[in-house]
Design a protein around this motif. Structure first.
Motif, PDB file in Angstrom:
ATOM      1  N   THR A   1       0.552   4.894   0.293  1.00 43.87           N
ATOM      2  CA  THR A   1      -0.374   6.191   0.455  1.00 43.87           C
ATOM      3  C   THR A   1       0.337   7.644  -1.276  1.00 43.87           C
ATOM      4  O   THR A   1       1.324   7.664  -1.555  1.00 43.87           O
ATOM      5  CB  THR A   1      -0.250   6.738   1.928  1.00 43.87           C
ATOM      6  OG1 THR A   1       1.082   7.811   1.963  1.00 43.87           O
ATOM      7  CG2 THR A   1      -0.679   6.057   2.688  1.00 43.87           C
TER       8      THR A   1
ATOM      9  N   ALA B   1      -2.036  -1.239  -4.449  1.00 41.41           N
ATOM     10  CA  ALA B   1      -3.061  -0.348  -3.678  1.00 41.41           C
ATOM     11  C   ALA B   1      -2.159   0.413  -4.151  1.00 41.41           C
ATOM     12  O   ALA B   1      -1.102   1.531  -2.917  1.00 41.41           O
ATOM     13  CB  ALA B   1      -3.646  -0.848  -2.215  1.00 41.41           C
TER      14      ALA B   1
ATOM     15  N   ILE C   1      -7.592   3.047  -4.139  1.00 41.73           N
ATOM     16  CA  ILE C   1      -7.828   3.501  -2.941  1.00 41.73           C
ATOM     17  C   ILE C   1      -8.234   4.327  -3.140  1.00 41.73           C
ATOM     18  O   ILE C   1      -7.408   4.563  -3.301  1.00 41.73           O
ATOM     19  CB  ILE C   1      -7.766   1.961  -1.633  1.00 41.73           C
ATOM     20  CG1 ILE C   1      -6.414   2.596  -1.751  1.00 41.73           C
ATOM     21  CG2 ILE C   1      -7.947   0.959  -2.401  1.00 41.73           C
ATOM     22  CD1 ILE C   1      -6.251   2.003  -0.049  1.00 41.73           C
ATOM     23  N   ARG C   2      -9.194   4.636  -2.133  1.00 38.39           N
ATOM     24  CA  ARG C   2      -9.545   6.997  -2.714  1.00 38.39           C
ATOM     25  C   ARG C   2      -9.470   6.799  -0.914  1.00 38.39           C
ATOM     26  O   ARG C   2     -10.779   6.224   0.040  1.00 38.39           O
ATOM     27  CB  ARG C   2     -10.808   7.504  -2.867  1.00 38.39           C
ATOM     28  CG  ARG C   2     -10.912   8.703  -3.063  1.00 38.39           C
ATOM     29  CD  ARG C   2     -12.333   9.587  -3.192  1.00 38.39           C
ATOM     30  NE  ARG C   2     -12.535  10.842  -3.387  1.00 38.39           N
ATOM     31  CZ  ARG C   2     -13.278  11.126  -2.103  1.00 38.39           C
ATOM     32  NH1 ARG C   2     -13.649  10.157  -1.388  1.00 38.39           N
ATOM     33  NH2 ARG C   2     -12.588  12.613  -2.283  1.00 38.39           N
ATOM     34  N   ALA C   3      -9.235   7.869   0.092  1.00 40.19           N
ATOM     35  CA  ALA C   3      -9.053   8.100   1.369  1.00 40.19           C
ATOM     36  C   ALA C   3      -8.743   9.544   1.436  1.00 40.19           C
ATOM     37  O   ALA C   3      -7.630   9.899   0.488  1.00 40.19           O
ATOM     38  CB  ALA C   3      -8.693   7.270   1.544  1.00 40.19           C
TER      39      ALA C   3
ATOM     40  N   LEU D   1      -8.949   4.575   4.708  1.00 42.45           N
ATOM     41  CA  LEU D   1      -8.226   3.939   3.981  1.00 42.45           C
ATOM     42  C   LEU D   1      -7.850   2.479   4.205  1.00 42.45           C
ATOM     43  O   LEU D   1      -8.060   1.676   3.072  1.00 42.45           O
ATOM     44  CB  LEU D   1      -6.645   4.876   4.688  1.00 42.45           C
ATOM     45  CG  LEU D   1      -5.278   4.008   3.578  1.00 42.45           C
ATOM     46  CD1 LEU D   1      -5.480   4.824   2.155  1.00 42.45           C
ATOM     47  CD2 LEU D   1      -4.533   4.260   4.762  1.00 42.45           C
ATOM     48  N   TRP D   2      -8.370   2.375   5.492  1.00 43.78           N
ATOM     49  CA  TRP D   2      -8.449   0.749   5.257  1.00 43.78           C
ATOM     50  C   TRP D   2      -9.663   0.021   4.857  1.00 43.78           C
ATOM     51  O   TRP D   2      -9.409  -1.198   4.173  1.00 43.78           O
ATOM     52  CB  TRP D   2      -7.740   0.154   6.933  1.00 43.78           C
ATOM     53  CG  TRP D   2      -6.482   0.241   7.566  1.00 43.78           C
ATOM     54  CD1 TRP D   2      -6.022   1.768   7.964  1.00 43.78           C
ATOM     55  CD2 TRP D   2      -5.472   0.043   6.427  1.00 43.78           C
ATOM     56  NE1 TRP D   2      -4.671   1.277   8.143  1.00 43.78           N
ATOM     57  CE2 TRP D   2      -4.196   0.384   7.260  1.00 43.78           C
ATOM     58  CE3 TRP D   2      -4.712  -1.100   5.346  1.00 43.78           C
ATOM     59  CZ2 TRP D   2      -2.503   0.103   7.002  1.00 43.78           C
ATOM     60  CZ3 TRP D   2      -3.779  -1.252   5.349  1.00 43.78           C
ATOM     61  CH2 TRP D   2      -2.583  -1.102   5.990  1.00 43.78           C
TER      62      TRP D   2
ATOM     63  N   HIS E   1      -3.257   4.559  -3.419  1.00 49.65           N
ATOM     64  CA  HIS E   1      -3.738   5.456  -2.564  1.00 49.65           C
ATOM     65  C   HIS E   1      -3.765   6.749  -3.295  1.00 49.65           C
ATOM     66  O   HIS E   1      -3.426   7.373  -3.208  1.00 49.65           O
ATOM     67  CB  HIS E   1      -3.120   5.285  -1.154  1.00 49.65           C
ATOM     68  CG  HIS E   1      -3.703   6.802  -0.450  1.00 49.65           C
ATOM     69  ND1 HIS E   1      -3.598   8.355  -0.587  1.00 49.65           N
ATOM     70  CD2 HIS E   1      -5.306   6.648  -0.427  1.00 49.65           C
ATOM     71  CE1 HIS E   1      -3.914   8.508  -0.286  1.00 49.65           C
ATOM     72  NE2 HIS E   1      -5.265   8.433  -0.010  1.00 49.65           N
ATOM     73  N   TYR E   2      -5.162   7.592  -3.040  1.00 50.11           N
ATOM     74  CA  TYR E   2      -5.258   9.095  -3.612  1.00 50.11           C
ATOM     75  C   TYR E   2      -6.146   9.110  -3.103  1.00 50.11           C
ATOM     76  O   TYR E   2      -7.346   8.941  -2.619  1.00 50.11           O
ATOM     77  CB  TYR E   2      -5.911   8.840  -5.721  1.00 50.11           C
ATOM     78  CG  TYR E   2      -7.429   8.428  -5.721  1.00 50.11           C
ATOM     79  CD1 TYR E   2      -8.233   9.120  -6.131  1.00 50.11           C
ATOM     80  CD2 TYR E   2      -7.912   6.701  -5.436  1.00 50.11           C
ATOM     81  CE1 TYR E   2      -9.629   9.240  -6.091  1.00 50.11           C
ATOM     82  CE2 TYR E   2      -8.948   6.535  -5.927  1.00 50.11           C
ATOM     83  CZ  TYR E   2      -9.607   7.744  -5.768  1.00 50.11           C
ATOM     84  OH  TYR E   2     -10.949   7.218  -6.669  1.00 50.11           O
TER      85      TYR E   2
ATOM     86  N   PHE F   1      -9.728  -0.233   1.517  1.00 47.22           N
ATOM     87  CA  PHE F   1      -8.078  -1.373   1.442  1.00 47.22           C
ATOM     88  C   PHE F   1      -8.428  -2.853   1.948  1.00 47.22           C
ATOM     89  O   PHE F   1      -8.553  -3.677   0.735  1.00 47.22           O
ATOM     90  CB  PHE F   1      -7.232  -1.513   2.112  1.00 47.22           C
ATOM     91  CG  PHE F   1      -5.680  -2.054   2.295  1.00 47.22           C
ATOM     92  CD1 PHE F   1      -4.862  -2.066   0.406  1.00 47.22           C
ATOM     93  CD2 PHE F   1      -5.590  -3.011   2.409  1.00 47.22           C
ATOM     94  CE1 PHE F   1      -3.976  -3.297   0.502  1.00 47.22           C
ATOM     95  CE2 PHE F   1      -5.187  -4.196   2.535  1.00 47.22           C
ATOM     96  CZ  PHE F   1      -3.282  -4.175   1.970  1.00 47.22           C
TER      97      PHE F   1
ATOM     98  N   SER G   1      -0.658   8.227  -7.173  1.00 44.14           N
ATOM     99  CA  SER G   1      -1.653   7.943  -7.865  1.00 44.14           C
ATOM    100  C   SER G   1      -0.421   9.612  -9.271  1.00 44.14           C
ATOM    101  O   SER G   1      -0.780   9.189 -10.119  1.00 44.14           O
ATOM    102  CB  SER G   1      -2.615   9.355  -7.687  1.00 44.14           C
ATOM    103  OG  SER G   1      -2.397  10.568  -7.316  1.00 44.14           O
TER     104      SER G   1
ATOM    105  N   LEU H   1       1.028  -1.426  -0.576  1.00 44.20           N
ATOM    106  CA  LEU H   1      -0.130  -0.206   0.167  1.00 44.20           C
ATOM    107  C   LEU H   1       0.704   1.223   0.095  1.00 44.20           C
ATOM    108  O   LEU H   1       1.793   1.261   0.931  1.00 44.20           O
ATOM    109  CB  LEU H   1      -0.832  -0.118   1.439  1.00 44.20           C
ATOM    110  CG  LEU H   1      -1.574   1.203   1.441  1.00 44.20           C
ATOM    111  CD1 LEU H   1      -2.443   1.769   0.268  1.00 44.20           C
ATOM    112  CD2 LEU H   1      -2.207   1.041   2.832  1.00 44.20           C
TER     113      LEU H   1
END
Length: 249
Positions: free
Chosen positions: A12, A34, A61-63, A74-75, A36-37, A78, A15, A10
């Motif tokens: 963070t 993963a 995944i978005r958070a 976030l999790w 993250h954006y 995920f 993107s 993962l």
């Protein structure tokens, strides 16, 4: 066969920029990543598509970080795609320009919420998902090593990340989890539009002994090394990835 085959990562803020290059580097070694954006879904999907086009595996995944409950969100995102994580890279962050008398309390709180508080609770909430023998890699900054008054709150937030890294290396060693930080210098990404000015870019290049500004891959390759078993005996360290910036100061 990649060095991270069978691993899940993962990253963070992956993107674009440094995070994107880290995601690509981990995927190239075989990890399922993963991506993250916070808001740029198009960029995240493009990163995922690039990984998949090269034969890798990834999901977006978005958070939004810096808000109450951000780590839980976030999790939760995920968990829809994976049942555990082997590599956690805390890369997402924002700049905090300004001399100390120019920084408002609101700006300070935002910088610390995203740069220091979010990684703390992402790690805390992720410990039951992080497999033994895993990797935590926190992205810090070269501004913690050389006085940089124009980025006071940002530098302070990254200093907090470095102390957290050291503390967690001790805490998690019994689980064979390594915890390290990586500190980039000036990196050429789209968050530095001032580099379009040749004079400004040349000035920044002069900080490094190589007389160039860093590229995202310069950082990503070091993160990828720390994520592999090659770095199994490295923990509690802060790796300078600044091209020797500030050595003459």
């Amino acid at each position: 066969m990649g060095k991270l085959d069978g691993k899940t990562a993962l990253v963070t803020g992956s993107s674009r920029g440094i995070g994107r290059s880290i995601a690509l580097a981990l995927a190239a070694e075989g990890a399922r990543v993963a991506v993250h954006y916070a808001g740029n879904e198009g960029a995240a999907k493009e990163t995922v598509n690039t990984i998949e086009a090269a034969g890798g595996q990834a999901f977006a995944i978005r958070a939004e970080l810096g808000l109450p409950g951000d780590a839980d969100a976030l999790w939760a995102a995920f968990d829809e795609h994976a049942d555990g994580v082997d590599i956690l890279v805390n890369n997402a962050g924002i700049a905090g320009p300004g001399l100390i008398h120019e920084v408002s309390e609101a700006d300070y709180d935002k910088v610390f919420a995203i740069n220091a508080k979010a990684p703390f609770f992402i790690i805390q909430k992720g410990l039951d998902r992080l497999r033994d023998g895993g990797r935590i890699i926190n992205i810090s900054s070269g501004v913690t090593k050389v006085a940089f008054p124009g980025m006071t709150s940002y530098a302070a937030s990254k200093g907090a990340v470095e102390v957290l890294t050291l503390t967690l290396a001790q805490t998690l060693g019994s689980r064979q989890i390594t915890v390290n930080a990586v500190s980039p210098g000036t990196i050429e990404t789209d968050i530095h539009p001032w580099m379009a000015d040749p004079a400004a870019k040349a000035h920044a290049a002069g900080f490094s002994v190589f007389n160039r500004v860093g590229q995202p891959d310069d950082v990503a390759d070091v993160v990828a090394f720390l994520a592999t078993d090659d770095a199994r005996w490295v923990t509690g360290q802060n790796i300078d990835v600044s091209g020797g910036s500030g050595m003459g100061i």
